[in-house]
Design a protein around this motif. Sequence first.
Motif, mmCIF file in Angstrom:
data_model
loop_
_atom_site.group_PDB
_atom_site.id
_atom_site.type_symbol
_atom_site.label_atom_id
_atom_site.label_comp_id
_atom_site.label_asym_id
_atom_site.label_seq_id
_atom_site.Cartn_x
_atom_site.Cartn_y
_atom_site.Cartn_z
ATOM 1 N N THR A 1 -2.341 -30.782 66.685
ATOM 2 C CA THR A 1 -3.345 -29.732 66.476
ATOM 3 C C THR A 1 -3.661 -29.034 67.792
ATOM 4 O O THR A 1 -3.785 -27.797 67.842
ATOM 5 N N MET A 2 -3.813 -29.806 68.861
ATOM 6 C CA MET A 2 -4.035 -29.209 70.181
ATOM 7 C C MET A 2 -2.908 -28.258 70.538
ATOM 8 O O MET A 2 -3.150 -27.154 71.053
ATOM 9 N N MET A 3 -1.683 -28.667 70.274
ATOM 10 C CA MET A 3 -0.547 -27.808 70.593
ATOM 11 C C MET A 3 -0.569 -26.544 69.753
ATOM 12 O O MET A 3 -0.283 -25.440 70.240
ATOM 13 N N ASN A 4 -0.930 -26.649 68.479
ATOM 14 C CA ASN A 4 -1.023 -25.468 67.621
ATOM 15 C C ASN A 4 -2.073 -24.491 68.129
ATOM 16 O O ASN A 4 -1.957 -23.278 67.921
ATOM 17 N N TYR A 5 -3.106 -25.033 68.789
ATOM 18 C CA TYR A 5 -4.171 -24.192 69.327
ATOM 19 C C TYR A 5 -3.911 -23.758 70.768
ATOM 20 O O TYR A 5 -4.771 -23.132 71.391
ATOM 21 N N GLY A 6 -2.756 -24.067 71.285
ATOM 22 C CA GLY A 6 -2.368 -23.581 72.596
ATOM 23 C C GLY A 6 -3.085 -24.231 73.766
ATOM 24 O O GLY A 6 -3.210 -23.610 74.832
ATOM 25 N N VAL A 7 -3.560 -25.449 73.593
ATOM 26 C CA VAL A 7 -4.244 -26.143 74.690
ATOM 27 C C VAL A 7 -3.237 -26.418 75.807
ATOM 28 O O VAL A 7 -2.195 -27.035 75.585
ATOM 29 N N GLN A 8 -3.554 -25.961 77.016
ATOM 30 C CA GLN A 8 -2.634 -26.111 78.143
ATOM 31 C C GLN A 8 -2.852 -27.399 78.925
ATOM 32 O O GLN A 8 -1.892 -28.002 79.410
ATOM 33 N N TYR A 9 -4.114 -27.784 79.080
ATOM 34 C CA TYR A 9 -4.444 -28.927 79.918
ATOM 35 C C TYR A 9 -5.444 -29.822 79.195
ATOM 36 O O TYR A 9 -6.328 -29.342 78.473
ATOM 37 N N VAL A 10 -5.306 -31.110 79.422
ATOM 38 C CA VAL A 10 -6.292 -32.082 78.976
ATOM 39 C C VAL A 10 -6.705 -32.884 80.194
ATOM 40 O O VAL A 10 -5.866 -33.445 80.905
ATOM 41 N N PHE A 11 -7.993 -32.923 80.455
ATOM 42 C CA PHE A 11 -8.537 -33.646 81.604
ATOM 43 C C PHE A 11 -9.172 -34.941 81.106
ATOM 44 O O PHE A 11 -9.766 -34.970 80.020
ATOM 45 N N GLY A 12 -9.062 -35.997 81.891
ATOM 46 C CA GLY A 12 -9.721 -37.215 81.437
ATOM 47 C C GLY A 12 -9.347 -38.447 82.208
ATOM 48 O O GLY A 12 -8.640 -38.409 83.226
ATOM 49 N N ILE A 13 -9.854 -39.565 81.698
ATOM 50 C CA ILE A 13 -9.587 -40.891 82.248
ATOM 51 C C ILE A 13 -9.286 -41.805 81.066
ATOM 52 O O ILE A 13 -10.027 -41.800 80.078
ATOM 53 N N PRO A 14 -8.211 -42.595 81.123
ATOM 54 C CA PRO A 14 -7.795 -43.383 79.962
ATOM 55 C C PRO A 14 -8.659 -44.621 79.752
ATOM 56 O O PRO A 14 -9.435 -45.017 80.613
ATOM 57 N N GLY A 15 -8.505 -45.223 78.602
ATOM 58 C CA GLY A 15 -9.162 -46.471 78.247
ATOM 59 C C GLY A 15 -8.607 -46.956 76.921
ATOM 60 O O GLY A 15 -7.923 -46.218 76.208
ATOM 61 N N ALA A 16 -8.937 -48.189 76.576
ATOM 62 C CA ALA A 16 -8.308 -48.828 75.418
ATOM 63 C C ALA A 16 -8.552 -48.080 74.111
ATOM 64 O O ALA A 16 -7.687 -48.073 73.231
ATOM 65 N N LYS A 17 -9.714 -47.436 73.974
ATOM 66 C CA LYS A 17 -10.037 -46.813 72.684
ATOM 67 C C LYS A 17 -9.260 -45.516 72.460
ATOM 68 O O LYS A 17 -9.169 -45.045 71.324
ATOM 69 N N VAL A 18 -8.748 -44.914 73.524
ATOM 70 C CA VAL A 18 -8.019 -43.644 73.375
ATOM 71 C C VAL A 18 -6.631 -43.704 74.016
ATOM 72 O O VAL A 18 -5.977 -42.675 74.182
ATOM 73 N N ASP A 19 -6.165 -44.905 74.357
ATOM 74 C CA ASP A 19 -4.904 -44.987 75.100
ATOM 75 C C ASP A 19 -3.715 -44.485 74.295
ATOM 76 O O ASP A 19 -2.737 -43.981 74.856
ATOM 77 N N LEU A 20 -3.776 -44.582 72.944
ATOM 78 C CA LEU A 20 -2.658 -44.085 72.145
ATOM 79 C C LEU A 20 -2.529 -42.569 72.279
ATOM 80 O O LEU A 20 -1.414 -42.030 72.323
ATOM 81 N N LEU A 21 -3.655 -41.865 72.381
ATOM 82 C CA LEU A 21 -3.602 -40.416 72.575
ATOM 83 C C LEU A 21 -2.978 -40.087 73.938
ATOM 84 O O LEU A 21 -2.172 -39.153 74.052
ATOM 85 N N PHE A 22 -3.317 -40.854 74.968
ATOM 86 C CA PHE A 22 -2.709 -40.647 76.282
ATOM 87 C C PHE A 22 -1.211 -40.951 76.227
ATOM 88 O O PHE A 22 -0.405 -40.238 76.840
ATOM 89 N N GLU A 23 -0.843 -41.986 75.509
ATOM 90 C CA GLU A 23 0.583 -42.312 75.346
ATOM 91 C C GLU A 23 1.327 -41.157 74.684
ATOM 92 O O GLU A 23 2.423 -40.791 75.112
ATOM 93 N N GLU A 24 0.759 -40.610 73.637
ATOM 94 C CA GLU A 24 1.398 -39.496 72.928
ATOM 95 C C GLU A 24 1.594 -38.301 73.855
ATOM 96 O O GLU A 24 2.641 -37.638 73.832
ATOM 97 N N MET A 25 0.576 -37.992 74.680
ATOM 98 C CA MET A 25 0.697 -36.850 75.587
ATOM 99 C C MET A 25 1.773 -37.082 76.636
ATOM 100 O O MET A 25 2.570 -36.199 76.952
ATOM 101 N N GLU A 26 1.789 -38.273 77.199
ATOM 102 C CA GLU A 26 2.723 -38.562 78.289
ATOM 103 C C GLU A 26 4.163 -38.694 77.800
ATOM 104 O O GLU A 26 5.100 -38.356 78.522
#
Length: 559
Positions: free
Chosen positions: A13-38
Motif C-alpha cells: 500500500t505504501m508503494m502504491n501511494y508513492g512513499v519514498q522514505y520510511v524513518f524509524g527504529i526497529p523492534g520485535a513488534k514491527v520487525d517483519l515490516l522492516f524485514e519486508e522493506m529491506e
Amino acid sequence: MTQQTGAKALLETMMNYGVQYVFGIPGAKVDLLFEEMEQSQDPRVPKLIVARHEQNAAFMAGAVGRLTGKPGVVVVTSGPGVANLATGLVTATSEGDPVIALGGQVQRDDLSRLTHQSIPNQGILAPVTKQSIEVEDPNNLSEAFANAYQTAVSAKSGAVFISLPQDVVNGSTIRPVMQHNLAVAQGVPAKERLQQFADRIHQAKLPVILAGMRASDEPTTSALRTFLKKVPVPVVETFQGAGVISHELEQLYFGRVGLFRNQTGDILLKRSDLVITIGYDPIEYEARNWNKNRAGAIINLDSVAPELSQDYQPDMVLQGDLADTLTELTDLFSEQYTMKDSTKEKLAAIKAEFDQSDLPPHASSEKRAEVHPLAVVQALQKHVDDSMYVTVDVGSHYIWMARHFRSYEPRHLLFSNGMQTLGVALPWAISASLLHPDHQIVSVAGDGGFLFSGQELETAVRLQANIVQLVWVDGYYDMVRFQEQSKYGHEAGVAFGPVDFVKYAESFGAHGLRVDQDHDLDSILDQAFQTAGPVIVEIPVDYSHNHELNENLLTDQFN
C-alpha cells in the motif's frame, strides 16, 4: 488473491501511494515490516532510514510532509518507541505537516494485560494527532493506511497514528491492497463573494496581506505572486509563511511577525484598515498580539474554517482552494490596482527603515571572537542561494533568523513556530538532503537545542548528507534567559556546560570548524560550503543585544 502477511500488504500500500522514505527504529513488534522493506526487490520500495531516536524519526517524517505536501512515514516499535513519537507528532499536527506514524503494539490477546511494553497506544497519541486508531484485523491494514493518508493531507494537514498489534502485522490477509486515490478537491467561493472581496480592497486605504503557513505551498504561493503583480499591496509573512515573496516583489515585503509585537509588520497590521489573512493559523501568532487595539476589517481566506475568538472575528470568511481562489480573485481586477501616493510614500519610508534594520552594527576595532547575530545572518545570506534549504532550530538565533534572514522561495526556510520545538533543525535538514541530494542544506541551531537531536549527526554521516550545521554558542538556553532578565532582572536555570563541537563532529566522522580570533566567519563558511558531507561550524555569538528583541518598538509612522 494469494495470501500474504499484514506487513507485506501494508508495504504494498505504501508503494502504491508513492512513499519514498520510511524513518524509524526497529523492534520485535514491527520487525517483519522492516524485514519486508529491506528484503524487497520491488524498485518502488521506500528507502528505510534508521534513526537514532524515535522523536527525531518523527521530525524527519514531518519535514518530508512540509517539503512535499505528502505524508512522511515513521515506524517505531511498541512501548517507549510509541511514547517517544509524541513530541514529533504534536509538532507536525500543530504546524500543518502531514505524517503517518505506525507504532508497534503487543498482540491482541495481551492488550488488557500488564505485559511487556503494553501501553494504550491509541489513547496516548490521540490528543496530538488528527486521528489515532488501532487495527484489529490484518485485512484492514491497507484500508487503514489509505484513510490515514487522506486524513493527513486534508486541510488542516497533520499527523495520523496507526497502532499495529504484532499478530495483526504478522497475520495473513487475503484482501487486495488499496490503490492510490485522488486527493479531495476543494472548490472556489461564490463569484459574488469574490466580487465583495475585490470591492473591499478597492475601498481600503491600506490593505495588508498576512501570509500564513498554508499560503506557502507552491501552488498558493504562485497564485499569490500573480495576484500581487496586479494588486501590489504590502505583505507580512508569518515565520512559516517565509518565502512567499519573490525577489521580483521584494518592494512589497515588510517582514515577518511572531513572538513579540514590535516588528515592522506589526505596525502595518495595526494601522491597516483591511487585513487579508491568507492561510493564516492562530498557532503561528495569536490574533491577541497583532489584532490588539485595531479598528480595521479582516478578510479570512483559507482552506479551513477559522478558529473564532474575542480577538479574531473576521468580517468576511472565504473558504476553498487557496490557489484557485486567488486566481479567480486576480481576474476580477480588470486594471492595475494602486494606492494613494501619500500612502505609498509612507510605506516607502517604513520599508527603508525596515531594510536598514538588517545591517549589523559596525564591528569594533578590538579583535573579538564573539560575532553579532546580524553578522552571522548577513554572512550566511551571502552563502545561500534561492534553491538552498535552511532549517532553523528554536532559541535566540531563531528570532534573529526569522526577522532578518531573507528567503525567496516557499518552504525553503523552515521554522517550528507552532510548538517551538527544540531539536528539529538537524532532522529536518537530513530529510531535505534526502529529497534534494544535489543541494547543500543549511541547519542552524543553538548550543542548547542542537544536543536535543545531535546524535542524528551519525545518520547524516551514514547518508553522506551535504549539511552545513551552524551552532551558535553562548552557554545558555538564551531565549529563556533574556526573557527572564527582562521580567525579573535576573535569570534562573538557563546555564549549562561547554561542549567542543569540533571534536563532537569529528567523533561522528563529520568535519568540524570553529570561528575564533584566528579564523573569521566568512572564511570558515567558505570552507564549510566547499566541504562534502556533514560539517559543523561552531560560532561564538554575542547575545548582549538580545534584550532589545522584546523591547524595541518601531516608530509608528502612520500616526
